[in-house]
Motif scaffolding. Sequence first.
Motif, PDB file in Angstrom:
ATOM      1  N   ILE A  53      28.565  95.853   1.859  1.00 40.16           N
ATOM      2  CA  ILE A  53      28.038  95.587   3.203  1.00 40.16           C
ATOM      3  C   ILE A  53      29.142  95.022   4.094  1.00 40.16           C
ATOM      4  O   ILE A  53      29.872  94.116   3.699  1.00 40.16           O
ATOM      5  N   ARG A  54      29.252  95.574   5.282  1.00 43.77           N
ATOM      6  CA  ARG A  54      30.193  95.067   6.287  1.00 43.77           C
ATOM      7  C   ARG A  54      29.680  93.713   6.788  1.00 43.77           C
ATOM      8  O   ARG A  54      28.497  93.551   7.048  1.00 43.77           O
ATOM      9  N   HIS A  55      30.584  92.735   6.937  1.00 40.38           N
ATOM     10  CA  HIS A  55      30.207  91.393   7.389  1.00 40.38           C
ATOM     11  C   HIS A  55      31.014  91.049   8.631  1.00 40.38           C
ATOM     12  O   HIS A  55      32.244  91.066   8.605  1.00 40.38           O
ATOM     13  N   ILE A  56      30.324  90.737   9.709  1.00 41.73           N
ATOM     14  CA  ILE A  56      30.971  90.340  10.951  1.00 41.73           C
ATOM     15  C   ILE A  56      30.448  88.961  11.331  1.00 41.73           C
ATOM     16  O   ILE A  56      29.246  88.778  11.525  1.00 41.73           O
ATOM     17  N   LYS A  57      31.366  87.998  11.402  1.00 43.61           N
ATOM     18  CA  LYS A  57      30.999  86.634  11.806  1.00 43.61           C
ATOM     19  C   LYS A  57      31.373  86.465  13.274  1.00 43.61           C
ATOM     20  O   LYS A  57      32.519  86.665  13.653  1.00 43.61           O
ATOM     21  N   VAL A  58      30.390  86.102  14.084  1.00 42.91           N
ATOM     22  CA  VAL A  58      30.591  85.955  15.518  1.00 42.91           C
ATOM     23  C   VAL A  58      30.361  84.497  15.904  1.00 42.91           C
ATOM     24  O   VAL A  58      29.275  83.954  15.646  1.00 42.91           O
ATOM     25  N   GLU A  59      31.370  83.886  16.503  1.00 44.68           N
ATOM     26  CA  GLU A  59      31.206  82.527  17.014  1.00 44.68           C
ATOM     27  C   GLU A  59      30.348  82.617  18.270  1.00 44.68           C
ATOM     28  O   GLU A  59      30.714  83.268  19.247  1.00 44.68           O
ATOM     29  N   ASP A  60      29.212  81.974  18.216  1.00 47.22           N
ATOM     30  CA  ASP A  60      28.243  82.054  19.300  1.00 47.22           C
ATOM     31  C   ASP A  60      28.345  80.807  20.172  1.00 47.22           C
ATOM     32  O   ASP A  60      28.889  79.793  19.766  1.00 47.22           O
ATOM     33  N   GLY A  61      27.805  80.892  21.347  1.00 47.74           N
ATOM     34  CA  GLY A  61      27.774  79.755  22.253  1.00 47.74           C
ATOM     35  C   GLY A  61      27.226  80.176  23.599  1.00 47.74           C
ATOM     36  O   GLY A  61      26.929  81.347  23.837  1.00 47.74           O
ATOM     37  N   SER A  62      27.128  79.214  24.465  1.00 48.11           N
ATOM     38  CA  SER A  62      26.598  79.452  25.802  1.00 48.11           C
ATOM     39  C   SER A  62      27.403  80.540  26.512  1.00 48.11           C
ATOM     40  O   SER A  62      28.630  80.502  26.523  1.00 48.11           O
ATOM     41  N   GLY A  63      26.696  81.500  27.070  1.00 45.63           N
ATOM     42  CA  GLY A  63      27.336  82.556  27.835  1.00 45.63           C
ATOM     43  C   GLY A  63      27.965  83.662  27.019  1.00 45.63           C
ATOM     44  O   GLY A  63      28.601  84.548  27.576  1.00 45.63           O
ATOM     45  N   ARG A  64      27.790  83.654  25.715  1.00 47.83           N
ATOM     46  CA  ARG A  64      28.347  84.721  24.877  1.00 47.83           C
ATOM     47  C   ARG A  64      27.377  85.901  24.909  1.00 47.83           C
ATOM     48  O   ARG A  64      26.232  85.777  24.452  1.00 47.83           O
ATOM     49  N   PRO A  65      27.807  87.047  25.423  1.00 40.53           N
ATOM     50  CA  PRO A  65      26.871  88.154  25.637  1.00 40.53           C
ATOM     51  C   PRO A  65      26.252  88.742  24.367  1.00 40.53           C
ATOM     52  O   PRO A  65      25.086  89.124  24.381  1.00 40.53           O
TER      53      PRO A  65
END
Length: 114
Positions: A53-65
């Motif tokens: 499985i492909r794993h993508i970690k995205v740092e999230d926060g205010s204003g992140r589309p």
Amino acid sequence: MSMTKDFATTEPTRADIDAMPGATLLEFGAPWCGFCMRAQPLIETAFGHHPSIRHIKVEDGSGRPLGRSFRIKLWPTLIFLRDGQEVARLVRPDDAQAIASAMAQIDGQAATTS
């Protein structure tokens, strides 16, 4: 493919995510988030049984589309995708078996963590 340890340096677009073939785990969180840190060993255990499985970690926060497009409210949120379509979602998971079960839904393998 296997578990990604670091957050992506560039956030992918929603169109990029929607166009991804196969099984993908999209993880939203932050490197300083305690809930996110506690979930890492659970995610790693589940990946032991679903390494393709492909794993993508995205740092999230205010204003992140990207996070807003998935309506992320709490971290970590794990989105399980098959061919760009959401199949399952776990918010603040605390059980490797639950993660492995969701992974099994997108890659077609049996869910085990023993």
